[in-house]
Design a protein around this motif. Structure first.
Motif, short mmCIF file in Angstrom:
data_model
loop_
_atom_site.label_atom_id
_atom_site.label_comp_id
_atom_site.label_asym_id
_atom_site.label_seq_id
_atom_site.Cartn_x
_atom_site.Cartn_y
_atom_site.Cartn_z
N UNK A 55 24.30 28.08 12.17
CA UNK A 55 25.49 27.95 13.02
C UNK A 55 25.13 28.11 14.50
N UNK A 56 24.32 29.11 14.85
CA UNK A 56 23.93 29.30 16.25
C UNK A 56 23.08 28.12 16.74
N UNK A 57 22.22 27.61 15.91
CA UNK A 57 21.42 26.45 16.30
C UNK A 57 22.33 25.26 16.60
N UNK A 58 23.29 25.02 15.71
CA UNK A 58 24.22 23.92 15.90
C UNK A 58 25.03 24.08 17.18
N UNK A 59 25.49 25.29 17.47
CA UNK A 59 26.29 25.52 18.67
C UNK A 59 25.48 25.24 19.94
N UNK A 60 24.21 25.68 19.99
CA UNK A 60 23.41 25.52 21.20
C UNK A 60 22.83 24.12 21.33
N UNK A 84 2.70 15.58 14.44
CA UNK A 84 3.01 15.12 15.79
C UNK A 84 1.80 15.04 16.68
N UNK A 85 0.75 15.84 16.43
CA UNK A 85 -0.50 15.73 17.17
C UNK A 85 -0.45 16.25 18.59
N UNK A 86 0.45 17.19 18.91
CA UNK A 86 0.49 17.73 20.25
C UNK A 86 0.53 19.25 20.19
N UNK A 87 0.26 19.86 21.34
CA UNK A 87 0.18 21.31 21.38
C UNK A 87 1.57 21.93 21.24
N UNK A 88 1.62 23.08 20.56
CA UNK A 88 2.88 23.78 20.38
C UNK A 88 3.27 24.48 21.67
N UNK A 89 4.44 24.09 22.21
CA UNK A 89 4.92 24.69 23.45
C UNK A 89 5.51 26.07 23.15
N UNK A 90 5.43 26.98 24.11
CA UNK A 90 6.03 28.30 23.88
C UNK A 90 7.54 28.17 23.74
N UNK A 91 8.17 29.03 22.95
CA UNK A 91 9.61 28.93 22.76
C UNK A 91 10.35 29.28 24.04
N UNK A 92 11.49 28.64 24.28
CA UNK A 92 12.28 29.00 25.47
C UNK A 92 12.89 30.38 25.30
N UNK A 93 13.40 30.95 26.38
CA UNK A 93 14.02 32.28 26.27
C UNK A 93 15.23 32.23 25.35
N UNK A 94 15.50 33.32 24.63
CA UNK A 94 16.65 33.32 23.71
C UNK A 94 17.97 33.11 24.44
N UNK A 95 18.82 32.27 23.90
CA UNK A 95 20.12 32.03 24.54
C UNK A 95 21.11 33.14 24.20
N UNK A 96 22.16 33.28 24.94
CA UNK A 96 23.20 34.26 24.57
C UNK A 96 23.91 33.82 23.30
N UNK A 97 24.19 34.77 22.42
CA UNK A 97 24.80 34.46 21.13
C UNK A 97 26.29 34.78 21.15
N UNK A 98 27.06 33.88 20.54
CA UNK A 98 28.49 34.08 20.39
C UNK A 98 28.71 34.99 19.18
N UNK A 99 29.23 36.18 19.43
CA UNK A 99 29.42 37.15 18.35
C UNK A 99 30.89 37.38 18.02
N UNK A 100 31.76 36.50 18.51
CA UNK A 100 33.19 36.72 18.28
C UNK A 100 33.89 35.53 17.63
#
Length: 245
Positions: free
Chosen positions: A156-161, A82-98
């Motif tokens: 699964x969590x990636x797909x949900x968010x 891609x040839x661009x700088x790696x951006x810092x990851x966003x803050x972790x999202x809340x996870x559905x545990x139920x």
């Protein structure tokens, strides 16, 4: 008369005698006497350090040489693709545990499809895991392994968010050591110690969703490694050490 002439003759003799004495005293100068135990040759002459004289050529080179500039090398390496700088990851999202966790998959190598609920009520389902192990087998040799159930959670969590509700394309999952060695010999992007051999990795694509978005969401989870391959159109996810490329 005679006594006057004798007096005059005596005066003249005295004058001539004094003049001769004076000439004899100052005619030959004496050499200076050296001190005992020393000589003129034993006393070294004081040396004066010569100043370096720069040649015209060196002065010209110094005048034409540009002043040194501070290094501007970036401290963060660019992404492999891609040839661009790696951006810092966003803050972790809340996870559905139920909620029950269901995956709908298509194997890009065999065209097989699978839709299965592998987790609910706080537990993994053995029969669903067995189906996933077979579905994600080595497509070249047909070998199976026990896939890490946490890998399904990452997907699964990636797909949900991301908000994706379709069928996830699986380009690669388990690889036997033989298959991985063969792929490493024909492709620079395959690691010789790949997490795929441990049953810990999948290369996935969510049709219609930019791979950049999938990568960012997967990174935000902080649940393992995430590889970004926009030219090939997929994202690598695994449950190994947290790292990004």
């Amino acid at each position: 008369m005679f006594p006057l002439m004798l007096s005059l003759a005596g005066c003249l003799c005295f004058v001539f005698a004094g003049t001769g004495f004076a000439q004899t005293k100052h005619s030959v100068p004496k050499a200076p006497t050296a001190l005992r135990g020393s000589s003129a040759a034993a006393i070294p002459a004081k040396k004066v350090a010569a100043k370096p004289v720069a040649s015209k050529a060196s002065l010209a080179r110094s005048a034409n040489r540009p002043a040194s500039k501070p290094s501007t090398q970036p401290q963060v390496r660019a992404a492999r693709y891609g040839g661009f700088m790696m951006a810092p990851p966003p803050p972790p999202p809340p996870l559905d545990t139920t909620s029950p966790r269901t995956l709908s998959l298509v194997n890009a190598n065999t065209d097989e499809t699978l839709s299965v609920t592998y987790w609910s009520d706080g537990a993994y389902h053995r029969d669903a895991l067995d189906k996933l192990n077979h579905f994600l087998r080595d497509s070249r040799e047909g070998a199976e392994t026990e896939m890490d159930p946490r890998l399904f959670d990452v997907l699964w969590h990636t797909q949900m968010h991301v908000g994706f509700t379709g069928t996830v394309e699986v380009l690669s999952a388990y690889r036997s050591p033989t298959t991985n060695a063969w792929l490493a010999s024909v492709s620079r992007g395959v690691a010789s110690d790949s997490q795929h051999m441990n049953g810990n990795a999948m290369d996935i694509n969510m049709p219609g969703v930019p791979v950049l978005k999938v990568r960012q969401v997967a990174r935000s989870l902080g649940m393992g490694g995430v590889g970004f391959y926009p030219r090939s159109g997929f994202v690598h996810i695994d449950t190994g050490p947290v790292r990004y490329w």
